[in-house]
Design a protein around this motif. Structure first.
Motif, short mmCIF file in Angstrom:
data_model
loop_
_atom_site.label_atom_id
_atom_site.label_comp_id
_atom_site.label_asym_id
_atom_site.label_seq_id
_atom_site.Cartn_x
_atom_site.Cartn_y
_atom_site.Cartn_z
N UNK A 1 53.29 50.94 42.08
CA UNK A 1 53.45 51.39 40.69
C UNK A 1 52.86 50.37 39.73
N UNK A 2 53.13 49.07 40.00
CA UNK A 2 52.58 48.02 39.14
C UNK A 2 51.06 48.04 39.17
N UNK A 3 50.48 48.27 40.35
CA UNK A 3 49.02 48.30 40.48
C UNK A 3 48.43 49.47 39.71
N UNK A 4 49.10 50.63 39.74
CA UNK A 4 48.60 51.80 39.01
C UNK A 4 48.59 51.52 37.51
N UNK A 5 49.66 50.92 37.00
CA UNK A 5 49.74 50.62 35.57
C UNK A 5 48.69 49.58 35.19
N UNK A 6 48.53 48.55 36.05
CA UNK A 6 47.55 47.51 35.77
C UNK A 6 46.13 48.09 35.77
N UNK A 7 45.82 48.95 36.72
CA UNK A 7 44.48 49.55 36.77
C UNK A 7 44.24 50.46 35.57
N UNK A 8 45.28 51.17 35.17
CA UNK A 8 45.15 52.03 33.99
C UNK A 8 44.80 51.19 32.76
N UNK A 9 45.47 50.05 32.60
CA UNK A 9 45.20 49.18 31.46
C UNK A 9 43.80 48.57 31.56
N UNK A 10 43.42 48.17 32.78
CA UNK A 10 42.09 47.60 32.99
C UNK A 10 41.00 48.58 32.59
N UNK A 11 41.10 49.81 33.10
CA UNK A 11 40.06 50.81 32.83
C UNK A 11 40.06 51.22 31.36
N UNK A 12 41.20 51.19 30.71
CA UNK A 12 41.27 51.57 29.30
C UNK A 12 40.75 50.49 28.38
N UNK A 13 40.85 49.23 28.82
CA UNK A 13 40.47 48.12 27.95
C UNK A 13 39.09 47.55 28.27
N UNK A 14 38.30 48.28 29.05
CA UNK A 14 36.92 47.86 29.26
C UNK A 14 36.62 47.28 30.61
#
Length: 511
Positions: free
Chosen positions: A82-95
């Protein structure tokens, strides 16, 4: 679909545009300090999340799903997932310069693991359920039911059992229905016209393109691993807190994005431009070099995301460069340069994933162009054949190999790591166990194994020492590390357990 929409919404908030298909063009008009600030902030948040909720501070990926299918009864960790999914979502959203498909695959595996726990599924049933989840996720992400089902079997389960096929295909169809309810039956990339291979004399060029793409794929993979190793060494030498590592990667990405905004996010706009021939030779070549650097920084800096979308972009750029040169040198026998871009897209991605069948089909389903089969499959076959010799089969299996998990060589190599000495040994109370005095003499000579040791570690002792058994011990911290003899591991018992595991694996693969 929720993961994909969450990225879209957050990206819209951060970059201030609703036209995410042309994000890179919009980013060229943004102030430079925003291009720098957004990925740094995203990296900082990602670092805090990963170092709070994962054991090693890295994002879980497709490699972890492959490991779960092979070694952990079709399961991956819930908390880290779950933490990895949230982290990847933030990564892809922030460039972050990576892809969304890898995180989606792992998120599907998290859901499948939880359902297997609820239903008390183990063994082949749990692995099949994991395959169903992955097939549905890939199909929903790409609108590609055929490729989604084959990806689950080719990459995750790594076999094509008949009994597995039906449920996985049904799951892939379900995932595709979800995608089409949200977005309609629309191909991800629209080619300007039907690409046709006009001359069979052109086929040698696609063979050569396959070799070039195989080398490009290897360079991309090794660049990521090199960046990760360099970042590890720098982190150790400088004492940089692990939570700040993604923020530093975000800073480097922001610097790149100021001059090359196409590195932001998934990169489908640049991929589409390559497939439609809208880029010039040196433009495409420069974009490819910068994209490789951006992907290496993103993943090596532990920001998150996957490698599939970047490999599509790298392949399309490579194919376009090759096509421009080929059509210029041999105009009388050359077709469209965009067909080379399409073939290159499939060739690099297939080599990175180690999945020539499903990747070829994904390319067809992404573009809706089924008339290019000869060109694409020719390039894909050569690229995967070459790249698989220069790395451990694929990017994911090489990742696992770097962690000491030997899945690339097949079950005959990794099954020994699944069996523990304590589970195979003869207990000390067993009449057929070795004498306690003989065991103590062997322990004194250092000929013993811990109960938690795997057969992978124990089997070489038999050949090296020329013995038929070794004592199995348990170190007691409360008694100054004194070794308690639990029993003895006999070579014949270890071989029987190994043969049973091999037989079970063969039965599953041929079910």
């Amino acid at each position: 679909m929720g993961f994909r929409m969450a990225i879209d919404h957050l990206q819209t908030m951060l970059y201030g545009t609703d036209d995410l298909q042309h994000l890179h063009s919009f980013a060229q008009t943004m102030p430079w300090y925003l291009l720098l600030l957004i990925p740094v902030t995203g990296g900082l948040v990602v670092g805090l999340i990963l170092n709070r909720f994962t054991d090693d501070g890295r994002v879980c990926s497709v490699a972890d799903v492959i490991e779960g299918a092979a070694l952990n009864d079709g399961r991956v960790g819930l908390r880290a997932g779950i933490a990895s999914a949230i982290a990847s979502m933030i990564t892809l959203s922030s460039g972050g310069s990576s892809g969304r498909e890898g995180p989606v695959v792992h998120l599907a595996a998290v859901i499948a693991s939880k359902v297997s726990d609820w239903l008390k599924y183990d063994g082949v049933t749990a692995r099949d359920l994991l395959g169903c989840a992955v097939a549905a996720a890939v199909s929903a992400s790409f609108n590609a039911p055929i490729a989604g089902s084959l990806f689950a079997m080719e990459v995750i389960l790594r076999h094509f059992a008949i009994a597995t096929y039906a449920p996985i295909v049904i799951a892939a169809v379900a995932g595709t229905v979800v995608n089409r309810l949200a977005f309609g039956n629309i191909a991800e990339f629209t080619l300007p016209q039907a690409s046709v291979l006009d001359f069979y004399e052109e086929l040698p060029a696609y063979l050569l393109l396959g070799l070039v793409c195989g080398l490009v794929a290897v360079v991309l993979m090794r660049s990521i691993f090199w960046a990760e190793s360099v970042a590890d060494r720098l982190q150790q030498r400088t004492g940089l807190p692990a939570a700040l590592r993604p923020a530093v990667a975000g800073l480097l990405l922001g610097v790149l994005a100021i001059g090359f905004p196409h590195v932001i996010g998934v990169g489908y706009e640049t991929t589409a431009a390559a497939l439609t021939g809208q880029l010039l030779l040196f433009e495409a070549l420069g974009f490819a070099f910068v994209k490789a650097a951006a992907v290496s920084i993103t993943i090596g800096g532990r920001m998150g995301g996957g490698v599939f979308s970047p490999s599509l972009m790298m392949g399309a750029l490579t194919g376009l460069v090759f096509g421009i040169l080929a059509t210029a040198v041999f105009p009388e026998v050359s077709g469209s340069e965009t067909l080379y871009a399409l073939a290159g897209m499939g060739a690099v991605a297939a080599a990175v994933l180690g999945a020539p069948i499903s990747t070829t089909l994904i390319v067809f389903e992404l573009t809706g162009d089924w008339q290019t089969g000869i060109a694409v499959t020719t390039s894909v076959s050569l690229s995967t054949a070459l790249a698989s010799r220069l790395v451990d089969r694929s990017f994911f299996l090489t990742q696992l190999e770097r962690r000491g998990i030997h899945l690339a060589a097949g079950p005959q190599a990794y099954l020994l790591a699944m069996l523990r000495a304590g589970a195979v040994m003869r207990p000390a109370a067993d009449p057929k166990c070795a004498a306690e005095s003989a065991c103590r003499d062997m322990v004194a000579q250092g000929l013993c194994v811990e109960a938690s040791a795997t057969l992978e570690a124990a089997m070489p002792i038999f050949d090296r020492a020329g013995v038929d058994y070794v004592p199995v011990i348990l170190r007691r911290p409360d008694k100054d590390g004194e070794a308690e003899i639990l029993g003895a591991l006999f070579q014949v018992d270890a071989l029987k357990a190994y043969n049973r595991a091999l037989a079970a694996t063969a039965a599953e693969e041929h079910s």
